[in-house]
Motif scaffolding. Structure first.
Motif, PDB file in Angstrom:
ATOM      1  N   ILE A 174      35.080  -0.924  26.312  1.00  0.00           N
ATOM      2  CA  ILE A 174      35.007  -1.368  24.924  1.00  0.00           C
ATOM      3  C   ILE A 174      35.509  -2.805  24.872  1.00  0.00           C
ATOM      4  CG2 ILE A 174      35.889  -1.056  22.584  1.00  0.00           C
ATOM      5  CD1 ILE A 174      36.067   1.880  23.052  1.00  0.00           C
ATOM      6  N   HIS A 175      34.658  -3.706  24.441  1.00  0.00           N
ATOM      7  CA  HIS A 175      35.005  -5.116  24.405  1.00  0.00           C
ATOM      8  C   HIS A 175      35.878  -5.417  23.181  1.00  0.00           C
ATOM      9  CE1 HIS A 175      32.174  -6.122  27.670  1.00  0.00           C
ATOM     10  NE2 HIS A 175      31.476  -5.111  27.179  1.00  0.00           N
ATOM     11  N   ASP A 176      36.552  -6.544  23.242  1.00  0.00           N
ATOM     12  CA  ASP A 176      37.428  -6.993  22.164  1.00  0.00           C
ATOM     13  C   ASP A 176      36.842  -8.290  21.595  1.00  0.00           C
ATOM     14  OD1 ASP A 176      40.644  -6.703  21.263  1.00  0.00           O
ATOM     15  OD2 ASP A 176      39.830  -8.735  21.154  1.00  0.00           O
ATOM     16  N   VAL A 177      36.399  -8.247  20.348  1.00  0.00           N
ATOM     17  CA  VAL A 177      35.772  -9.407  19.718  1.00  0.00           C
ATOM     18  C   VAL A 177      36.555  -9.764  18.464  1.00  0.00           C
ATOM     19  CG1 VAL A 177      33.677 -10.358  18.696  1.00  0.00           C
ATOM     20  CG2 VAL A 177      33.510  -8.749  20.604  1.00  0.00           C
ATOM     21  N   ARG A 178      36.983 -11.031  18.371  1.00  0.00           N
ATOM     22  CA  ARG A 178      37.792 -11.470  17.246  1.00  0.00           C
ATOM     23  C   ARG A 178      37.145 -12.675  16.571  1.00  0.00           C
ATOM     24  NH1 ARG A 178      43.191  -9.151  17.667  1.00  0.00           N
ATOM     25  NH2 ARG A 178      43.097  -7.680  19.431  1.00  0.00           N
TER      26      ARG A 178
ATOM     27  N   THR B  31      33.357 -20.193  12.876  1.00  0.00           N
ATOM     28  CA  THR B  31      34.396 -19.210  13.161  1.00  0.00           C
ATOM     29  C   THR B  31      34.993 -19.489  14.527  1.00  0.00           C
ATOM     30  OG1 THR B  31      34.882 -16.837  13.326  1.00  0.00           O
ATOM     31  CG2 THR B  31      32.781 -17.571  14.217  1.00  0.00           C
ATOM     32  N   ARG B  32      36.253 -19.135  14.674  1.00  0.00           N
ATOM     33  CA  ARG B  32      36.881 -19.159  16.004  1.00  0.00           C
ATOM     34  C   ARG B  32      36.595 -17.805  16.633  1.00  0.00           C
ATOM     35  NH1 ARG B  32      42.381 -18.893  18.601  1.00  0.00           N
ATOM     36  NH2 ARG B  32      42.469 -20.707  19.992  1.00  0.00           N
ATOM     37  N   LEU B  33      35.799 -17.816  17.698  1.00  0.00           N
ATOM     38  CA  LEU B  33      35.322 -16.586  18.338  1.00  0.00           C
ATOM     39  C   LEU B  33      36.074 -16.351  19.635  1.00  0.00           C
ATOM     40  CD1 LEU B  33      33.162 -14.280  18.793  1.00  0.00           C
ATOM     41  CD2 LEU B  33      31.773 -16.046  19.924  1.00  0.00           C
TER      42      LEU B  33
ATOM     43  N   GLY C 211      39.263 -12.185  25.426  1.00  0.00           N
ATOM     44  CA  GLY C 211      40.231 -13.206  25.796  1.00  0.00           C
ATOM     45  C   GLY C 211      39.674 -14.599  25.965  1.00  0.00           C
ATOM     46  N   THR C 212      38.359 -14.761  25.952  1.00  0.00           N
ATOM     47  CA  THR C 212      37.735 -16.078  26.075  1.00  0.00           C
ATOM     48  C   THR C 212      37.410 -16.603  24.680  1.00  0.00           C
ATOM     49  OG1 THR C 212      36.796 -15.599  28.252  1.00  0.00           O
ATOM     50  CG2 THR C 212      35.764 -17.357  26.978  1.00  0.00           C
TER      51      THR C 212
ATOM     52  N   PHE D  50      27.239 -25.094  15.804  1.00  0.00           N
ATOM     53  CA  PHE D  50      27.918 -26.334  15.422  1.00  0.00           C
ATOM     54  C   PHE D  50      28.349 -27.173  16.621  1.00  0.00           C
ATOM     55  CE2 PHE D  50      28.861 -23.113  12.124  1.00  0.00           C
ATOM     56  CZ  PHE D  50      28.222 -23.710  11.048  1.00  0.00           C
ATOM     57  N   VAL D  51      28.347 -26.577  17.809  1.00  0.00           N
ATOM     58  CA  VAL D  51      28.729 -27.294  19.035  1.00  0.00           C
ATOM     59  C   VAL D  51      27.587 -27.143  20.031  1.00  0.00           C
ATOM     60  CG1 VAL D  51      30.394 -27.510  20.903  1.00  0.00           C
ATOM     61  CG2 VAL D  51      31.171 -26.827  18.618  1.00  0.00           C
ATOM     62  N   GLU D  52      26.946 -28.233  20.363  1.00  0.00           N
ATOM     63  CA  GLU D  52      25.756 -28.190  21.222  1.00  0.00           C
ATOM     64  C   GLU D  52      26.073 -27.573  22.581  1.00  0.00           C
ATOM     65  OE1 GLU D  52      22.209 -31.194  22.803  1.00  0.00           O
ATOM     66  OE2 GLU D  52      23.960 -31.988  21.727  1.00  0.00           O
ATOM     67  N   ASP D  53      25.217 -26.649  22.993  1.00  0.00           N
ATOM     68  CA  ASP D  53      25.270 -26.009  24.313  1.00  0.00           C
ATOM     69  C   ASP D  53      26.492 -25.120  24.525  1.00  0.00           C
ATOM     70  OD1 ASP D  53      22.887 -27.263  25.015  1.00  0.00           O
ATOM     71  OD2 ASP D  53      23.910 -28.983  25.916  1.00  0.00           O
ATOM     72  N   GLN D  54      27.258 -24.845  23.478  1.00  0.00           N
ATOM     73  CA  GLN D  54      28.415 -23.972  23.634  1.00  0.00           C
ATOM     74  C   GLN D  54      27.966 -22.525  23.850  1.00  0.00           C
ATOM     75  OE1 GLN D  54      32.584 -24.093  21.612  1.00  0.00           O
ATOM     76  NE2 GLN D  54      31.218 -23.139  20.120  1.00  0.00           N
ATOM     77  N   GLU D  55      28.643 -21.825  24.740  1.00  0.00           N
ATOM     78  CA  GLU D  55      28.276 -20.447  25.034  1.00  0.00           C
ATOM     79  C   GLU D  55      29.512 -19.643  25.387  1.00  0.00           C
ATOM     80  OE1 GLU D  55      27.098 -20.921  29.758  1.00  0.00           O
ATOM     81  OE2 GLU D  55      25.534 -21.293  28.251  1.00  0.00           O
ATOM     82  N   VAL D  56      29.369 -18.339  25.434  1.00  0.00           N
ATOM     83  CA  VAL D  56      30.430 -17.449  25.872  1.00  0.00           C
ATOM     84  C   VAL D  56      29.801 -16.432  26.830  1.00  0.00           C
ATOM     85  CG1 VAL D  56      30.151 -15.926  23.865  1.00  0.00           C
ATOM     86  CG2 VAL D  56      32.304 -15.907  25.143  1.00  0.00           C
TER      87      VAL D  56
END
Length: 458
Positions: A62-66, A100-102, A106-107, A139-145
């Motif tokens: 189960i992942h943790d998403v905030r 949003t701050r995603l 933990g990342t 809002f931030v070019e090429d940003q990924e998770v």
């Protein structure tokens, strides 16, 4: 042939039906206490070192998403349009995406984009157990998770077992139809635990690159219920900066104007018919009642008789369209009322699925679909694997305990729903074989063998 008429007035009717269904689902489940060029393979339980996105969609945890929002962002979300308004406006972006701050496992990435999502029956406001669409590079070019830029967080309010959508996509992938990856996630909003969600992969360029030899084609999303694949009004989801939808116009012209005698031959030039039959078979086996073709309305049931929840991709490597599943939570026995595993698999397509309706009217099509379903039973419906997958997810739900502050499902509701999903898995294959083998008497003509149909015969 005269083009089959469209029914725009049905949109309002459909929306009213779904609102009532959503209210019924919510009341019933409210807690009483606090492929084309390359055939995909089923999702594995182990992340791949070569694909960081497999960590995001690892189904064994189960992942943790905030999500952390500013006061201004929350105000904008509270004012954004509902699922009802989004459908009636015919504007996929009428609900605003805010920063949003995603944080995922933990990342953390700052200034990701988030908006509310959901259809008429499942949309909830931000102060309830809302669903979210996440776009990390808004809002931030090429940003990924974890190698991904887009995914969704589904509130599962219409699916208290938490397993049906995942199982349905497993069946599609095993039958050679690309489908999203999924996992479970606990979602927090400004530190408050909302509840257990389904984390789902989005259709985008990265999905196309993983599943097709050429990812440069046009990807389209169904707009509203009653929108056929052959509709120039579908929402374009790749190559958005260009206005060229000539591929979709060409498909629409075939569906709307080609005479019956030439229809199958001409359609096969622009649409991957073997893939369509595999899609049709998977939808029927899973009893995915809110998709493109599987039509319980033909049995007099109250489920929507209009096409919904699909994408279509024009694959440049073949020059043909394929159909892709989406929003498959109404499956494995879930409908407006329970769908027994003995429910017929071989049914005429939904009334406004014009492309499929015309194909169904062709001699031999119903037998092609019948054979495709039987072939899928042999290649895609692995009862032991489906049960193992369901049990794996159920163990996670039980360990979680469904204790989110805005959770809509109790453990008792989960256990009852999960038992029904499991019974569907156990009983479905035998029921479908009893219906379709020997051949159904409604089959209008002979067709290739089941193996040939699955392999690619028109």
């Amino acid at each position: 042939m005269r083009p089959l008429p469209r029914r725009p007035a049905r949109l309002l009717t459909w929306a009213v039906v779904l609102v009532l269904a959503g209210l019924a689902l919510g009341a019933a489940r409210k807690p009483t206490a606090t492929t084309a060029a390359r055939r995909p393979t089923p999702t594995t339980t182990a992340p791949s070192r070569n694909d960081p996105s497999s960590r995001l969609f690892d189904p064994s945890v189960i992942h943790d998403v905030r999500l952390d929002f500013s006061d201004d962002a929350l105000t904008q979300l509270r004012a954004s349009c509902s699922g009802w308004e989004r459908i009636l406006s015919q504007n996929p972006e009428c609900d605003v995406r805010v920063p949003t701050r995603l944080t995922v496992d933990g990342t953390t990435v700052d200034n990701a984009g988030a908006r509310l999502k959901g259809g008429v029956a499942t949309w909830r406001p931000v102060d309830a157990k809302a669903s979210f669409s996440i776009k990390t590079d808004e809002f931030v070019e090429d940003q990924e998770v974890f190698g991904e830029r887009r995914f969704t967080l589904n509130n599962t309010i219409a699916e208290p077992s938490f397993v049906s959508e995942t199982l349905t996509y497993d069946v599609f992938r095993a039958n050679g139809v690309p489908a999203p990856r999924t996992a479970l996630a606990n979602v927090y909003l400004d530190g408050e635990h909302l509840g257990l969600y389904l984390l789902r992969e989005n259709y985008d360029k990265r999905f196309l690159k993983r599943n097709f030899d050429d990812d440069d084609g046009n990807l389209y999303e169904s707009t509203t219920p009653a929108s056929d694949i052959a509709s120039p009004g579908l929402w374009k989801r790749t190559n958005e900066t260009t206005s060229d939808n000539s591929d979709l116009v060409a498909l629409t012209q075939v569906v709307q104007t080609v005479p019956d005698a030439q229809y199958r031959q001409e359609l096969a030039k622009v649409f991957d018919l073997p893939e369509l039959y595999r899609y049709w078979a998977a939808e029927a086996l899973a009893a995915h009642v809110d998709g493109y073709v599987y039509n319980l309305a033909a049995l007099g049931r109250p489920e929507s008789p209009w096409p919904n929840n699909f994408y279509t991709y024009h694959d440049p490597s073949t020059g043909k369209f394929v159909i892709l599943p989406y929003g498959a939570d109404a499956s494995f026995g879930i409908g407006y009322t329970p769908v027994p595993p003995t429910t017929s698999a071989l049914l005429p397509p939904k009334a406004d699925s014009t492309m499929a309706v015309r194909l169904w009217a062709q001699p031999g099509t119903s037998d092609k679909v019948r054979r495709a379903i039987l072939a899928a039973l042999d290649t895609a419906w692995n009862e032991q694997q489906l049960l193992a997958r369901a049990d794996q997810l159920a163990a996670l739900v039980r360990a979680d305990g469904l204790h989110g502050n805005r959770e809509t499902t109790t453990m008792d509701q989960f256990e009852a729903a999960f038992a029904a999903r499991r019974a569907f898995i156990v009983e479905r294959a035998a029921a479908v074989r009893a219906e379709l083998d020997p051949p159904a008497t409604t089959s209008p003509a002979s067709a290739p063998t089941a193996a040939a149909t699955a392999a690619g015969g028109d």
